[in-house]
Scaffold this motif. Sequence first.
Motif, PDB file in Angstrom:
ATOM      1  N   ALA A 222       0.825  -1.204   0.000  1.00 35.23           N
ATOM      2  CA  ALA A 222       0.000   0.000   0.000  1.00 35.23           C
ATOM      3  C   ALA A 222       0.864   1.260   0.000  1.00 35.23           C
ATOM      4  O   ALA A 222       0.560   2.242  -0.688  1.00 35.23           O
ATOM      5  N   HIS A 223       1.945   1.234   0.755  1.00 35.96           N
ATOM      6  CA  HIS A 223       2.867   2.368   0.798  1.00 35.96           C
ATOM      7  C   HIS A 223       3.415   2.674  -0.600  1.00 35.96           C
ATOM      8  O   HIS A 223       3.449   3.831  -1.024  1.00 35.96           O
ATOM      9  N   ILE A 224       3.841   1.660  -1.310  1.00 35.80           N
ATOM     10  CA  ILE A 224       4.416   1.848  -2.642  1.00 35.80           C
ATOM     11  C   ILE A 224       3.370   2.417  -3.597  1.00 35.80           C
ATOM     12  O   ILE A 224       3.621   3.378  -4.342  1.00 35.80           O
ATOM     13  N   GLU A 225       2.171   1.841  -3.580  1.00 36.24           N
ATOM     14  CA  GLU A 225       1.122   2.262  -4.506  1.00 36.24           C
ATOM     15  C   GLU A 225       0.674   3.696  -4.236  1.00 36.24           C
ATOM     16  O   GLU A 225       0.491   4.496  -5.169  1.00 36.24           O
ATOM     17  N   ARG A 226       0.512   4.048  -2.967  1.00 35.92           N
ATOM     18  CA  ARG A 226       0.046   5.398  -2.627  1.00 35.92           C
ATOM     19  C   ARG A 226       1.162   6.431  -2.830  1.00 35.92           C
ATOM     20  O   ARG A 226       0.891   7.583  -3.168  1.00 35.92           O
ATOM     21  N   GLN A 227       2.410   6.030  -2.638  1.00 32.93           N
ATOM     22  CA  GLN A 227       3.530   6.922  -2.914  1.00 32.93           C
ATOM     23  C   GLN A 227       3.600   7.216  -4.420  1.00 32.93           C
ATOM     24  O   GLN A 227       3.866   8.347  -4.839  1.00 32.93           O
ATOM     25  N   TYR A 273      13.397  -6.104  -4.191  1.00 28.66           N
ATOM     26  CA  TYR A 273      13.345  -6.806  -2.906  1.00 28.66           C
ATOM     27  C   TYR A 273      12.732  -5.893  -1.850  1.00 28.66           C
ATOM     28  O   TYR A 273      12.541  -4.693  -2.058  1.00 28.66           O
ATOM     29  N   MET A 274      12.454  -6.488  -0.697  1.00 34.19           N
ATOM     30  CA  MET A 274      11.857  -5.752   0.408  1.00 34.19           C
ATOM     31  C   MET A 274      12.630  -4.475   0.733  1.00 34.19           C
ATOM     32  O   MET A 274      12.049  -3.434   1.005  1.00 34.19           O
ATOM     33  N   VAL A 275      13.931  -4.526   0.661  1.00 36.36           N
ATOM     34  CA  VAL A 275      14.772  -3.398   1.028  1.00 36.36           C
ATOM     35  C   VAL A 275      14.550  -2.201   0.100  1.00 36.36           C
ATOM     36  O   VAL A 275      14.868  -1.068   0.440  1.00 36.36           O
ATOM     37  N   ASP A 276      13.968  -2.443  -1.088  1.00 35.19           N
ATOM     38  CA  ASP A 276      13.781  -1.381  -2.070  1.00 35.19           C
ATOM     39  C   ASP A 276      12.488  -0.596  -1.881  1.00 35.19           C
ATOM     40  O   ASP A 276      12.239   0.366  -2.610  1.00 35.19           O
ATOM     41  N   HIS A 277      11.638  -0.999  -0.936  1.00 31.39           N
ATOM     42  CA  HIS A 277      10.257  -0.521  -0.955  1.00 31.39           C
ATOM     43  C   HIS A 277      10.074   0.948  -0.567  1.00 31.39           C
ATOM     44  O   HIS A 277       9.117   1.579  -1.008  1.00 31.39           O
TER      45      HIS A 277
END
Length: 525
Positions: A222-227, A273-277
């Motif tokens: 959700a953070h990625i999409e809303r950003q 990867y997770m670290v890129d989010h």
Amino acid sequence: MEKIIRIGTRSSELALWQANTVAHQLNHLGHETEIVKIDSQGDLDLKKPLYEMGITGVFTKNLDIALLNGTIDIAVHSMKDVPTVLPENIVQAAVLKRAGSLDVCVFKDNEDFFHQKEAVIATGSLRRKAQWLHQYPTHTIEGLRGNVNTRMQKLEDSNWNGAIFAQAGLQRVKLLPKNHVKLDWMIPAPAQGIVMITALDSNPELLEVCKEINHFETEICAHIERQFLNTLEGGCTAPIGALAFFKEERLIFKGALFSLDGKKKIEVDKLGYMVDHKDLGKKCAEDILQRGGKKLMVEMASGPKAKKILSTKQLSENQTELFDDKFGIKMSDFIAIRYNRIKPTILKSIKEHLVITSQNGVEALLHNFSPMELDFKNIYCVGRRTKRLIEKKIGKVTAVENTAEELAKTIANNKEIESVTFLCGDKRRDDLIDVLSLNAIEVDEIEVYRTILNERKFNDTFDGVLFYSPTGVQSYIADNDNKSAVAFCIGETTAEEAKKHFDNVEVAKLPSIENVIKTVNEYYK
């Protein structure tokens, strides 16, 4: 947590499903909960004026007010409908595990129209419309508004081939029929299918409780999409899709920006990867902007979007959906209300005939006293909404009229009435007082609220401006000079003030927000 957690929600079937799901998960962990339905300001026990709570701008939503006012402890939302920037002091407390993100097409007869040159598909979403036309450029799109149940009924009653819905929404209210097709090629709205919980940042104990039901992977997606959405500066005027998900410990993101007609598409597809989010959504949006997205956004803002409309009052989601799709809508509250302190002795002195000309007068009473303390022999009011609020919170209304002048004439026709108590604001209704005075009826005025003008300067030039009170006109004019705009007014009193500043003034046939919007739609038909 020993305290009962009050869960705020709207009362639609889907909203209640979401709230009850949150309640069930909290109950399972040993927390006691209570569902509180919040649909209007009349449902709120306003302990502070709205402007003191920071409720003056685009985030004026009833669940936000309820949180800031202390009426509820947490609020439950469909995350895709929540602005990417939350009001001050309100934070994202948790998200539930995503139930599904896909859109589906519910069809009436058969699926043959997918392969036909001509077909009629219904949707109220610019994103869905643009993507459907990108895939099927010869099809016709019809507008579709309302809640899930209403839209399903409209499809049933129509001659459309199909309509597009969010799969999760239909599943949650058990309305997903067998005659549907999953649109796995359509990129969903950012955070579609995600239930979000908000709370105050000043309640760390409650935030810790909410963390117990937070789904971490869904939170990241959700953070990625809303950003991504926020960086593109998208909203209801730009067709933007975004979807992030995990697959075998890899993070996959797909995002796209479309032109309104679906002919142009700029997309991005990233694997990480997770670290890129943390900055993934921002970087993907910047990539789209650099590859023509910025130009496309400018084209949409200045292109054939027919008319720019400003509402001088924040509207609900359902009210906003009443506008025709061709309008670009902005909203901002131009007035705020401050409720005066009413001493108990004043309450006792109120005569047997009480006059209230607005919902603000009712709210002022409820701000000072509990409904149990309010017992009046006769109540006279202006407006059906005011009547509904009075009868819901206080008691039976003796008479209601559409205008203050009409109400005054109704009271004057009762020869037994010698005096009335008028609960007014600082901008009192002289038309009511004049008529009553001419008929030898004594008016005891009690100022129970004050109107605060929230002046705001706009750089945009609007084709139409919606006004709901004379003070709203005054607040707008104080900082904006836009005589060429059409002033759409809720009633004649507001229109009289607007005529002092605007060359073209239109008045709704009935004094309600919905009828003002209807007037706009009909004017620009």
